[in-house]
Motif scaffolding. Structure first.
Motif, PDB file in Angstrom:
ATOM      1  N   GLN A  32     -41.609 -73.933 -58.257  1.00  0.00           N
ATOM      2  CA  GLN A  32     -41.100 -73.145 -59.164  1.00  0.00           C
ATOM      3  C   GLN A  32     -41.553 -72.867 -60.467  1.00  0.00           C
ATOM      4  OE1 GLN A  32     -39.947 -75.895 -57.811  1.00  0.00           O
ATOM      5  NE2 GLN A  32     -38.088 -75.015 -56.709  1.00  0.00           N
ATOM      6  N   VAL A  33     -42.248 -72.975 -61.379  1.00  0.00           N
ATOM      7  CA  VAL A  33     -42.895 -72.612 -62.585  1.00  0.00           C
ATOM      8  C   VAL A  33     -43.997 -71.754 -61.983  1.00  0.00           C
ATOM      9  CG1 VAL A  33     -44.956 -73.355 -64.218  1.00  0.00           C
ATOM     10  CG2 VAL A  33     -42.553 -74.957 -63.515  1.00  0.00           C
ATOM     11  N   LYS A  34     -45.049 -72.229 -60.968  1.00  0.00           N
ATOM     12  CA  LYS A  34     -45.822 -70.866 -59.821  1.00  0.00           C
ATOM     13  C   LYS A  34     -45.039 -69.395 -60.549  1.00  0.00           C
ATOM     14  CE  LYS A  34     -49.646 -70.051 -57.501  1.00  0.00           C
ATOM     15  NZ  LYS A  34     -49.592 -68.375 -56.997  1.00  0.00           N
ATOM     16  N   TYR A  35     -44.028 -69.181 -59.694  1.00  0.00           N
ATOM     17  CA  TYR A  35     -43.257 -68.556 -59.381  1.00  0.00           C
ATOM     18  C   TYR A  35     -42.577 -67.797 -60.626  1.00  0.00           C
ATOM     19  CZ  TYR A  35     -39.698 -64.701 -58.077  1.00  0.00           C
ATOM     20  OH  TYR A  35     -39.509 -63.775 -57.499  1.00  0.00           O
ATOM     21  N   THR A  36     -41.583 -68.693 -61.474  1.00  0.00           N
ATOM     22  CA  THR A  36     -41.914 -67.838 -62.948  1.00  0.00           C
ATOM     23  C   THR A  36     -42.532 -66.886 -63.277  1.00  0.00           C
ATOM     24  OG1 THR A  36     -39.788 -69.081 -63.230  1.00  0.00           O
ATOM     25  CG2 THR A  36     -41.206 -68.606 -64.986  1.00  0.00           C
ATOM     26  N   ILE A  37     -44.591 -67.826 -63.214  1.00  0.00           N
ATOM     27  CA  ILE A  37     -45.259 -67.232 -63.597  1.00  0.00           C
ATOM     28  C   ILE A  37     -46.204 -66.250 -63.373  1.00  0.00           C
ATOM     29  CG2 ILE A  37     -48.256 -67.456 -64.668  1.00  0.00           C
ATOM     30  CD1 ILE A  37     -45.515 -69.263 -66.169  1.00  0.00           C
ATOM     31  N   ASP A  38     -46.227 -65.994 -61.813  1.00  0.00           N
ATOM     32  CA  ASP A  38     -46.099 -64.955 -61.078  1.00  0.00           C
ATOM     33  C   ASP A  38     -45.342 -63.805 -61.941  1.00  0.00           C
ATOM     34  OD1 ASP A  38     -48.122 -66.424 -59.875  1.00  0.00           O
ATOM     35  OD2 ASP A  38     -47.097 -66.594 -57.427  1.00  0.00           O
ATOM     36  N   GLU A  39     -44.232 -63.657 -61.797  1.00  0.00           N
ATOM     37  CA  GLU A  39     -43.087 -62.662 -61.809  1.00  0.00           C
ATOM     38  C   GLU A  39     -43.723 -62.464 -63.619  1.00  0.00           C
ATOM     39  OE1 GLU A  39     -41.192 -60.691 -60.370  1.00  0.00           O
ATOM     40  OE2 GLU A  39     -42.474 -62.588 -58.355  1.00  0.00           O
ATOM     41  N   VAL A  40     -43.740 -63.472 -64.404  1.00  0.00           N
ATOM     42  CA  VAL A  40     -44.462 -62.648 -65.941  1.00  0.00           C
ATOM     43  C   VAL A  40     -45.152 -61.872 -65.427  1.00  0.00           C
ATOM     44  CG1 VAL A  40     -44.626 -64.223 -68.152  1.00  0.00           C
ATOM     45  CG2 VAL A  40     -42.504 -64.595 -66.872  1.00  0.00           C
ATOM     46  N   VAL A  41     -46.460 -62.809 -64.896  1.00  0.00           N
ATOM     47  CA  VAL A  41     -47.676 -61.954 -65.049  1.00  0.00           C
ATOM     48  C   VAL A  41     -47.333 -60.668 -65.089  1.00  0.00           C
ATOM     49  CG1 VAL A  41     -49.921 -61.953 -64.177  1.00  0.00           C
ATOM     50  CG2 VAL A  41     -49.267 -63.789 -65.019  1.00  0.00           C
ATOM     51  N   LYS A  42     -46.468 -60.528 -63.573  1.00  0.00           N
ATOM     52  CA  LYS A  42     -46.400 -58.535 -63.250  1.00  0.00           C
ATOM     53  C   LYS A  42     -45.966 -58.417 -64.065  1.00  0.00           C
ATOM     54  CE  LYS A  42     -45.407 -60.425 -58.744  1.00  0.00           C
ATOM     55  NZ  LYS A  42     -44.007 -60.327 -57.648  1.00  0.00           N
ATOM     56  N   MET A  43     -45.374 -58.695 -65.491  1.00  0.00           N
ATOM     57  CA  MET A  43     -44.242 -57.904 -66.454  1.00  0.00           C
ATOM     58  C   MET A  43     -45.249 -57.436 -67.286  1.00  0.00           C
ATOM     59  SD  MET A  43     -40.376 -59.201 -66.480  1.00  0.00           S
ATOM     60  CE  MET A  43     -40.549 -60.814 -66.257  1.00  0.00           C
ATOM     61  N   ALA A  44     -46.522 -58.755 -67.871  1.00  0.00           N
ATOM     62  CA  ALA A  44     -47.559 -58.639 -68.691  1.00  0.00           C
ATOM     63  C   ALA A  44     -47.065 -58.661 -69.568  1.00  0.00           C
ATOM     64  CB  ALA A  44     -48.220 -57.349 -68.434  1.00  0.00           C
ATOM     65  N   PRO A  45     -46.458 -58.871 -70.678  1.00  0.00           N
ATOM     66  CA  PRO A  45     -45.657 -59.683 -72.301  1.00  0.00           C
ATOM     67  C   PRO A  45     -46.635 -59.132 -72.444  1.00  0.00           C
ATOM     68  CG  PRO A  45     -45.380 -61.596 -71.047  1.00  0.00           C
ATOM     69  CD  PRO A  45     -45.855 -60.691 -69.880  1.00  0.00           C
ATOM     70  N   ASP A  46     -46.954 -59.282 -74.322  1.00  0.00           N
ATOM     71  CA  ASP A  46     -47.953 -59.289 -75.512  1.00  0.00           C
ATOM     72  C   ASP A  46     -48.104 -60.583 -75.097  1.00  0.00           C
ATOM     73  OD1 ASP A  46     -49.089 -56.249 -74.870  1.00  0.00           O
ATOM     74  OD2 ASP A  46     -45.809 -56.259 -75.660  1.00  0.00           O
ATOM     75  N   GLY A  79     -52.100 -68.831 -66.245  1.00  0.00           N
ATOM     76  CA  GLY A  79     -50.875 -67.452 -65.938  1.00  0.00           C
ATOM     77  C   GLY A  79     -51.372 -66.888 -67.073  1.00  0.00           C
ATOM     78  N   ALA A  80     -51.426 -67.076 -68.577  1.00  0.00           N
ATOM     79  CA  ALA A  80     -51.420 -66.542 -69.209  1.00  0.00           C
ATOM     80  C   ALA A  80     -52.970 -66.132 -70.216  1.00  0.00           C
ATOM     81  CB  ALA A  80     -51.268 -67.756 -70.746  1.00  0.00           C
ATOM     82  N   GLU A  81     -53.688 -66.647 -68.960  1.00  0.00           N
ATOM     83  CA  GLU A  81     -55.242 -66.354 -68.817  1.00  0.00           C
ATOM     84  C   GLU A  81     -55.644 -65.387 -68.459  1.00  0.00           C
ATOM     85  OE1 GLU A  81     -59.868 -68.297 -68.091  1.00  0.00           O
ATOM     86  OE2 GLU A  81     -58.197 -69.831 -67.795  1.00  0.00           O
ATOM     87  N   LYS A  82     -54.762 -65.160 -67.161  1.00  0.00           N
ATOM     88  CA  LYS A  82     -54.664 -63.855 -66.306  1.00  0.00           C
ATOM     89  C   LYS A  82     -54.070 -62.665 -67.219  1.00  0.00           C
ATOM     90  CE  LYS A  82     -53.137 -66.143 -61.757  1.00  0.00           C
ATOM     91  NZ  LYS A  82     -52.597 -66.361 -60.570  1.00  0.00           N
ATOM     92  N   LEU A  83     -53.600 -63.251 -68.377  1.00  0.00           N
ATOM     93  CA  LEU A  83     -52.733 -61.860 -69.420  1.00  0.00           C
ATOM     94  C   LEU A  83     -54.040 -61.922 -70.413  1.00  0.00           C
ATOM     95  CD1 LEU A  83     -48.804 -63.148 -69.321  1.00  0.00           C
ATOM     96  CD2 LEU A  83     -49.796 -60.740 -68.122  1.00  0.00           C
ATOM     97  N   PHE A 134     -45.839 -83.310 -73.348  1.00  0.00           N
ATOM     98  CA  PHE A 134     -46.294 -82.656 -74.145  1.00  0.00           C
ATOM     99  C   PHE A 134     -46.521 -81.525 -75.067  1.00  0.00           C
ATOM    100  CE2 PHE A 134     -46.814 -83.248 -69.362  1.00  0.00           C
ATOM    101  CZ  PHE A 134     -48.488 -83.648 -68.963  1.00  0.00           C
ATOM    102  N   GLU A 135     -46.385 -80.022 -74.954  1.00  0.00           N
ATOM    103  CA  GLU A 135     -46.222 -79.744 -76.444  1.00  0.00           C
ATOM    104  C   GLU A 135     -45.331 -78.527 -75.742  1.00  0.00           C
ATOM    105  OE1 GLU A 135     -49.633 -79.044 -74.053  1.00  0.00           O
ATOM    106  OE2 GLU A 135     -49.016 -80.396 -74.620  1.00  0.00           O
ATOM    107  N   ASN A 136     -45.853 -77.182 -77.236  1.00  0.00           N
ATOM    108  CA  ASN A 136     -45.148 -76.205 -76.664  1.00  0.00           C
ATOM    109  C   ASN A 136     -46.052 -75.598 -77.107  1.00  0.00           C
ATOM    110  OD1 ASN A 136     -42.374 -76.773 -75.851  1.00  0.00           O
ATOM    111  ND2 ASN A 136     -41.880 -76.610 -78.235  1.00  0.00           N
ATOM    112  N   VAL A 137     -46.615 -74.044 -76.030  1.00  0.00           N
ATOM    113  CA  VAL A 137     -47.380 -73.334 -76.505  1.00  0.00           C
ATOM    114  C   VAL A 137     -47.853 -72.411 -76.975  1.00  0.00           C
ATOM    115  CG1 VAL A 137     -50.448 -72.746 -76.527  1.00  0.00           C
ATOM    116  CG2 VAL A 137     -49.604 -75.331 -76.319  1.00  0.00           C
ATOM    117  N   GLY A 138     -48.504 -71.657 -78.240  1.00  0.00           N
ATOM    118  CA  GLY A 138     -48.012 -70.431 -78.227  1.00  0.00           C
ATOM    119  C   GLY A 138     -48.703 -69.133 -77.309  1.00  0.00           C
ATOM    120  N   TYR A 139     -48.575 -68.087 -76.836  1.00  0.00           N
ATOM    121  CA  TYR A 139     -50.397 -67.296 -76.056  1.00  0.00           C
ATOM    122  C   TYR A 139     -49.966 -65.953 -76.409  1.00  0.00           C
ATOM    123  CZ  TYR A 139     -51.072 -71.559 -73.451  1.00  0.00           C
ATOM    124  OH  TYR A 139     -50.660 -72.922 -72.769  1.00  0.00           O
ATOM    125  N   ALA A 140     -50.839 -65.679 -77.178  1.00  0.00           N
ATOM    126  CA  ALA A 140     -51.366 -63.921 -77.452  1.00  0.00           C
ATOM    127  C   ALA A 140     -52.371 -63.289 -77.126  1.00  0.00           C
ATOM    128  CB  ALA A 140     -50.589 -64.126 -79.215  1.00  0.00           C
TER     129      ALA A 140
END
Length: 482
Positions: A331-345, A385-389, A406-412
């Motif tokens: 389920q996580v992989k599907y969510t990440i794949d869908e987000v990568v398609k939208m390409a947030p900053d 997924g963040a790296e792909k973006l 684990f942790e919360n991480v912000g990617y940009a």
């Protein structure tokens, strides 16, 4: 249930945090002789771990296995924390990624050591030797701390501040939420009054801090876009009228819930110069959204994101949560794949944290914590997924009772890092907070943090707005006088 029998007070927090990290799927309760349920729990025979602390020694018994520790009195507390970790590590045969670190800001260590001129190797050694942190997490902390240092060089620490404005309304309350949040349907008729109270607080801050430089403005919640377009226009108009934006580096509005976003509201934000917004799906699985009470549909998320791009926003963040009920790696992989398609900053990846004030706490008692699944693999999927973006990690924090420890991480992407996020985590600049449930943090010249809070209850906040302002006056005026 894990009962930890502790003979002395003042060690409960560290003991609970470390035991809970090893036994994430168990309810952990630390009791001392002062606990009201001490006798009842012991009579029930649920004791699993016993800890006997003397002035310079400790004895830990875990299911019949005994471990002992001794240290000079002045070094005992720090040594004891390491000792508890090693006892549980040896007993379970498991290493935790963050070792015995229980604080929420692990990058502070790397940041301070970099400021001292330490090398990456020396910092990794410090994390490992003092806190048993894995090399992977230590290097992540160093990477983020370096990026933070570079960005924070542009901030006015002594002569500047940041502004937070809280909108404590949401369409509905999500299962996991513990923030100050109330259904907008109940307060719709009083939202104008709430905005007026915010403006009253703003007028006070703008006056008392008129000679200070404003670096960032963040409007969060709750969900700010639960306000009507006219209310948003009035609020943002007053912000721009009252404060000098000539040196503001970032103006964020956390739009958040897609079911509160319309093109008209986005246009209001854009016209008032908002530079960064969030459109937060949390997951791209409709069944999970339904289960957690987040009524915005997956399709509404896609539509809201597309509208934000259409209006002209070029800095859009998305929040995701790993460890939501019933979600596994697939389920996580599907969510990440869908987000990568939208390409947030930018992308903020949260590990689910179970808060007592949330509905999730009760849900776990009914359904079991094993339904919450977060692993090294799910964290890796999100990072890839963040790296792909083309996004780089730029801030990190942890919370108590976090899924998978684990942790919360912000990617940009470059130039789209959330400066306010770094400031709130590293606590290096005063943040003046307005609205119900908000907390102002004053950073003194010697680095101390002084706090003053606003009442959480919206009705009481509005009734006592003059008292809220007076609280700030006492704190902020003393700083100006000094």
């Amino acid at each position: 249930m894990f009962i930890v029998k502790l003979n002395k007070m003042n060690y409960e927090y560290d003991v609970h945090s470390i035991v809970k990290a090893f036994y994430a799927e168990e309810q952990v309760k630390v009791v001392t002789p002062e606990s009201k349920d001490w006798n009842a729990l012991l009579l029930e025979g649920k004791e699993t771990i016993s800890i006997e602390i003397a002035e310079d020694s400790a004895l830990v018994t875990i299911q019949g296995q005994r471990y002992s520790f001794q240290a000079p009195t002045q070094e005992f507390k720090n040594g004891f924390k390491k000792f508890i970790y090693t006892c549980l590590r040896d007993h379970t045969g498991r290493e935790l990624p963050w070792g015995n670190l229980t604080g929420i800001r692990p990058t502070k260590i790397a940041y301070a050591l970099l400021e001292e001129g330490k090398t990456d190797e020396e910092i990794v050694d410090f994390y490992r030797d003092n806190h048993y942190v894995s090399e992977e997490k230590a290097l992540l902390s160093i990477d983020i701390a370096k990026r933070e240092r570079e960005l924070l060089r542009t901030v006015h620490y002594e002569g500047g501040y940041s502004l937070y404005i809280g909108i404590p309304f949401c369409p509905t309350t999500c299962l996991y939420c513990s923030f100050t949040s109330y259904p907008i349907a109940i307060f719709r008729k009083r939202a104008d009054e709430y905005v007026e109270c915010l403006i009253k607080e703003m007028e006070f801050v703008a006056d008392i801090y008129r000679h200070k430089i404003l670096d960032t403005v963040y409007i969060g919640g709750g969900t700010p876009t639960t306000l009507e377009p006219e209310q948003l226009d009035r609020l943002l108009g007053k912000v721009k009228e009252l404060f000098d934006f000539s040196q503001v580096k970032e103006f964020t509005v956390e739009a958040g819930r897609a079911d509160s976003i319309t093109e008209e509201k986005l246009q209001v934000l854009y016209d008032h110069g908002v530079t960064r917004i969030s459109v937060n799906p949390q997951t791209m699985h409709q069944s999970t959204l339904d289960a957690i009470g987040r009524k915005a549909s997956v399709e509404q998320v896609r539509q809201a994101y597309a509208l934000a791009r259409k209006v002209g926003f070029d800095n859009i963040n998305m929040d995701l949560i790993l460890g939501l009920p019933g979600e596994l790696e697939e389920q996580v992989k599907y969510t990440i794949d869908e987000v990568v398609k939208m390409a947030p900053d930018s992308l903020t990846v949260h590990s689910l944290a179970v808060k007592r004030a949330s509905k999730l706490y009760q849900w776990i008692e009914e359904n079991g914590v094993s339904m919450l699944h977060n692993t090294d693999e799910t964290m890796k999927i999100a990072a890839e997924g963040a790296e792909k973006l083309g996004l780089k990690p730029y801030y990190l924090y942890r919370q108590k009772n976090m899924s998978g420890n684990f942790e919360n991480v912000g990617y940009a992407s470059e130039g789209k890092l959330g400066l306010y996020n770094i400031l709130i985590m590293e606590e290096k600049q005063t943040i003046v907070a307005l609205g119900a449930g908000s907390i102002t943090k004053l950073v003194t010249p010697d680095g101390r943090i002084e706090r003053v809070d606003n009442i959480k209850d919206v009705t009481l906040y509005m009734e006592k707005i003059d008292e809220m302002i007076e609280r700030k006056r006492k704190l902020l005026h003393e700083e100006i006088v000094e």
